[in-house]
Design an enzyme around this catalytic site. Structure first.
Site, PDB file in Angstrom:
ATOM      1  N   ASP A  46      29.078  44.447 -12.167  1.00 43.15           N
ATOM      2  CA  ASP A  46      29.945  44.345 -11.149  1.00 43.15           C
ATOM      3  C   ASP A  46      29.563  44.261  -9.691  1.00 43.15           C
ATOM      4  O   ASP A  46      29.114  45.073  -9.255  1.00 43.15           O
ATOM      5  CB  ASP A  46      30.885  45.591 -11.218  1.00 43.15           C
TER       6      ASP A  46
ATOM      7  N   LYS B 166      37.900  53.021   0.758  1.00 41.51           N
ATOM      8  CA  LYS B 166      37.387  53.685  -0.434  1.00 41.51           C
ATOM      9  C   LYS B 166      36.089  54.585  -0.320  1.00 41.51           C
ATOM     10  O   LYS B 166      35.965  55.159  -0.982  1.00 41.51           O
ATOM     11  CB  LYS B 166      37.367  52.468  -1.445  1.00 41.51           C
TER      12      LYS B 166
ATOM     13  N   GLU C 290      36.051  51.758 -13.714  1.00 45.80           N
ATOM     14  CA  GLU C 290      36.282  50.115 -13.707  1.00 45.80           C
ATOM     15  C   GLU C 290      35.437  49.590 -14.892  1.00 45.80           C
ATOM     16  O   GLU C 290      36.165  48.450 -15.254  1.00 45.80           O
ATOM     17  CB  GLU C 290      35.677  49.878 -12.234  1.00 45.80           C
TER      18      GLU C 290
ATOM     19  N   ASP D 147      43.900  48.021  -9.701  1.00 45.37           N
ATOM     20  CA  ASP D 147      42.427  48.178  -9.301  1.00 45.37           C
ATOM     21  C   ASP D 147      42.632  48.237  -7.738  1.00 45.37           C
ATOM     22  O   ASP D 147      42.729  47.425  -6.957  1.00 45.37           O
ATOM     23  CB  ASP D 147      41.715  47.010  -9.432  1.00 45.37           C
TER      24      ASP D 147
HETATM   25  P1  ADP Z   1      35.494  44.691  -4.348  1.00 47.91           P
HETATM   26  O1  ADP Z   1      35.632  44.767  -5.901  1.00 47.91           O
HETATM   27  O2  ADP Z   1      34.273  45.029  -3.829  1.00 47.91           O
HETATM   28  O3  ADP Z   1      36.840  45.148  -3.695  1.00 47.91           O
HETATM   29  P2  ADP Z   1      35.758  41.787  -5.212  1.00 47.91           P
HETATM   30  O4  ADP Z   1      35.252  42.022  -6.576  1.00 47.91           O
HETATM   31  O5  ADP Z   1      37.116  41.434  -5.169  1.00 47.91           O
HETATM   32  O6  ADP Z   1      35.455  43.012  -4.211  1.00 47.91           O
HETATM   33  O7  ADP Z   1      34.843  40.804  -4.711  1.00 47.91           O
HETATM   34  C1  ADP Z   1      34.928  40.223  -3.553  1.00 47.91           C
HETATM   35  C2  ADP Z   1      33.607  39.367  -2.995  1.00 47.91           C
HETATM   36  O8  ADP Z   1      33.703  38.330  -3.988  1.00 47.91           O
HETATM   37  C3  ADP Z   1      33.587  38.990  -1.695  1.00 47.91           C
HETATM   38  O9  ADP Z   1      32.433  39.027  -1.167  1.00 47.91           O
HETATM   39  C4  ADP Z   1      34.080  37.434  -1.897  1.00 47.91           C
HETATM   40  O10 ADP Z   1      33.440  36.456  -0.858  1.00 47.91           O
HETATM   41  C5  ADP Z   1      33.424  37.055  -3.307  1.00 47.91           C
HETATM   42  N1  ADP Z   1      33.927  35.990  -3.943  1.00 47.91           N
HETATM   43  C6  ADP Z   1      35.104  35.743  -4.288  1.00 47.91           C
HETATM   44  N2  ADP Z   1      35.455  34.448  -4.867  1.00 47.91           N
HETATM   45  C7  ADP Z   1      34.039  34.081  -4.635  1.00 47.91           C
HETATM   46  C8  ADP Z   1      33.541  32.892  -5.281  1.00 47.91           C
HETATM   47  N3  ADP Z   1      34.193  31.771  -5.641  1.00 47.91           N
HETATM   48  N4  ADP Z   1      31.852  32.501  -5.097  1.00 47.91           N
HETATM   49  C9  ADP Z   1      31.335  33.437  -4.564  1.00 47.91           C
HETATM   50  N5  ADP Z   1      31.764  34.693  -4.137  1.00 47.91           N
HETATM   51  C10 ADP Z   1      33.078  34.780  -4.288  1.00 47.91           C
HETATM   52 MG    MG Z   2      35.909  45.754  -7.645  1.00 51.10          MG
END
Ligand code: ADP
Ligand code: MG
Length: 613
Positions: free
Chosen positions: A193, A72, A171, A8
């Site tokens: 998402d 990205k 995705e 991913d």
């Molecule tokens: P992306 O796909 O955009 O790269 P992710 O799906 O990994 O990102 O999501 C990252 C986001 O999720 C960040 O803003 C992070 O702060 C938030 N996040 C991760 N864990 C938690 C949680 N337990 N509660 C709230 N937000 C969270």
């Molecule tokens: Mg993502």
């Protein structure tokens, strides 16, 4: 052959996963910092050393001019596409004469694909350390809305990182795979998402084909600037205002403190996903301390407007798919921000069913990529996944112009048809020339196949030939041409991407952008010449056949002169001149045309009284 993994490649975090042979379940690989999440951040040292992931994240503040995040957003995009991103993100884009973006990191300059490749290399090394074996193949996920250039750039990143990219998977499709929804034949799936910087909603439908089941993306929607970052910012605005009020302290001059504060707030945000209150404590300049508790209720009120903003794209996506919320068989949550209780509740209430959140929402996509990688590796063909056509497919028409029938980036299987006719009198066959590419002219596209369809001789434009293009799930193109009057049919099969490597695809796309202007005038010229040809022929025929006694000598010489001028223009290369002379000839023949019309009318009316008409 080495191992195969699912990756991913995210905006904020990237992950690598594999299929565990003993449990037959996908698993994420944990990196050297004890987390499966690898920050999608790259930094370049003064000596040229590349630093990635968590180590690079630590340099965001101290060495910001040599560190990049959110790359990205630049993948496969041209300089003019990213104006909006530049308002928000501190990308240092190098001026360029081509359409490929280059980013400066310290003394060096890289393309977005090269930067993403550094992240992929880091993940590859995590996997190789884990297996103790080389990893050389991967399935990489991309947002469903990624266009061909963005997909191509992602594939390039894989190749640069030394990975053979077996497939790019959408995705949301990966998320549905991770939950095994395809096995349970759960047909309509909504994938919500909500990540760090982006929000995507996709409506998928499982369709059965002869070759197996496939997920089709019915619609996607979202907001490329809405995510957990917005929640962090809302918390930051609140905290800074309180600090200002309590200590009369403006943090603008203290970026390090702001960074520390942001970290503490994100920690509190994460805590609030599993507790009803969280505490925040941050050391401020001059020995001051900002300390407060935040309740889940207060947090919910703060973020309610942000969560509400995700629902409009959801409604739009459903409307585009022509489905209602209640039609969904399953709802899947993806992205770290879906851990937030208010998000889960909002989505659950809207769809009227509890959404899937059993799997780690930030791991789901990588897990699904591993499932797909395993399917490809084991050669099990029960689950095909939709791909897109990398280049447009079309047919050559009069004058060497291409009529596009299936535009590039169409999800396959795809089919489309168009009507064609004969251009010459008494033509006995129609030549069909199948082409692939983005350019306007046949000579600049790739020739895939030629075949002929016999038609009975007749006046030009009488034949009605339906040309149908069909691309099956394997990317094999079938072209069928059918004369609708006689029922005559001929078809052939071609493999559109056969023999075309990625670099060629990329070159063709790049060229089509570069040559767009030139193609446009060439196409205009061909079309103007075709039109001139028709008019000249019609004029000549009329001058030969009709009784011209009612035409004045002046009118006659005016027509002759206009004909000569148009011929001269056609011999030249200026389409505007051809158009101008067409207009002049049309003007010169107005009276002639009237006479012909009247003549025809008189013949038709012969023997009829006026009141009968
Ligand atoms: P992306 O796909 O955009 O790269 P992710 O799906 O990994 O990102 O999501 C990252 C986001 O999720 C960040 O803003 C992070 O702060 C938030 N996040 C991760 N864990 C938690 C949680 N337990 N509660 C709230 N937000 C969270
Ligand atoms: Mg993502």
């Amino acid at each position: 052959m080495g191992k195969i993994v699912g990756i991913d490649l995210g905006t904020t975090y990237s992950l690598v996963a594999y299929m565990d042979a003993t449990t037959n379940e996908p698993k994420c690989i944990v990196g050297p910092y004890g987390s499966a999440l690898c920050p999608s951040i790259v930094s370049v040292d003064a000596d040229g050393t590349i630093v990635t992931g968590e180590a690079a994240r630590r340099r965001l503040l101290t060495q910001s001019e040599r560190t990049i995040y959110s790359v990205k957003r630049l993948m496969g995009r041209a300089p003019e596409d990213i104006k909006d991103e530049l308002k928000i993100f501190p990308f240092r884009i190098e001026p360029t004469s081509t359409n490929v973006i280059r980013v400066r990191l310290g003394e060096k300059v890289f393309t977005p694909s090269e930067i993403s490749a550094f992240i992929l290399r880091e993940l590859k090394s995590w996997a190789e350390n884990f297996f103790g074996e080389p990893v050389d193949r991967a399935v990489i996920t991309v947002p469903a809305y990624f266009n061909d250039a963005q997909r191509q750039a992602t594939k390039d990143a894989g190749r640069i990182a030394g990975l053979e990219v077996l497939r790019l998977v959408n995705e949301p499709t990966a998320a549905a795979l991770a939950y095994g929804l395809h096995k349970q034949k759960r047909g309509k799936v909504a994938v919500y998402d909500f990540g760090g910087g982006t929000f995507d909603i996709s409506i998928l439908k499982l369709i059965s084909t002869d070759e197996g089941d496939i997920y089709q993306v019915l619609s996607t929607n979202g907001d490329t600037h809405l995510g957990g970052d917005d929640i962090d910012n809302a918390l930051l605005v609140l905290a800074r205002a309180e600090i200002q009020k309590q200590f009369s302290l403006d943090l603008s001059a203290h970026p390090e403190t702001v960074q520390e504060l942001r970290k503490a707030l994100i920690r509190a945000k994460h805590d609030l996903s599993s507790a009803t209150k969280a505490s925040i404590q941050v050391a401020l300049p001059a020995g001051l301390i900002y300390s407060r508790e935040i309740s889940l209720r207060e947090f919910d009120e703060l973020i309610r407007p942000i969560v509400a903003r995700t629902m409009e794209p959801v409604r739009k996506a459903l409307a585009d798919a022509k489905l209602a919320a209640k039609d969904m068989d399953e709802v899947v949550l993806v992205g770290g921000s879906t851990r937030i209780p208010l998000v889960r509740k909002t989505v659950g209430d809207y769809f009227g069913r509890p959404p899937h959140c059993e799997l780690n929402p930030d791991e789901v996509v990588a897990l699904g990529a591993a499932v797909q990688a395993d399917i490809l590796d084991s050669g099990v063909k029960t689950m095909l996944l939709l791909d897109v056509t990398p280049l447009s497919l079309g047919i050559e028409t009069m004058g060497g112009v291409v009529a596009k029938i299936i535009p590039r980036n169409s999800t396959i299987p795809a089919s489309a048809q168009e009507m064609f006719t004969t251009g010459v009198e008494n033509q006995t066959a129609i030549d069909l020339h199948v082409l692939q590419g983005e350019r306007e002219l046949a000579k600049d596209c790739r020739s895939l196949a030629r075949f002929q369809l016999k038609v009975p001789p007749g006046p030009a434009g009488l034949a009605r030939v339906e040309v149908k293009f069909l691309i099956d799930a394997n990317g094999i193109l079938q072209v069928a041409a059918r004369d609708l009057r006689t029922g005559q049919e001929h078809s052939i099969e071609v493999q559109p991407s056969y023999g075309l490597n990625d670099a060629e695809v990329e070159r063709m796309l790049e060229e089509s952008i570069e040559f767009a202007e030139q193609d446009f005038s060439e196409r205009q010229l061909i079309e103007a010449r075709n039109e001139a040809d028709t008019i000249l022929k019609a004029t000549e025929r009329t001058l030969q056949r009709e009784d011209l006694s009612q035409l004045s000598r002046e009118e006659r010489s005016n027509i002759d002169e206009s004909v000569a001028n148009l011929r001269a223009a056609v011999a030249g290369t200026d389409y505007k001149e051809v158009r101008a002379q067409i207009d002049k000839l049309n003007e010169a023949t107005t009276h002639l045309a009237e006479l012909v019309m009247n003549g025809a009318l008189q013949t038709a009316l012969q023997g009829k009284r006026l009141d009968e008409v």
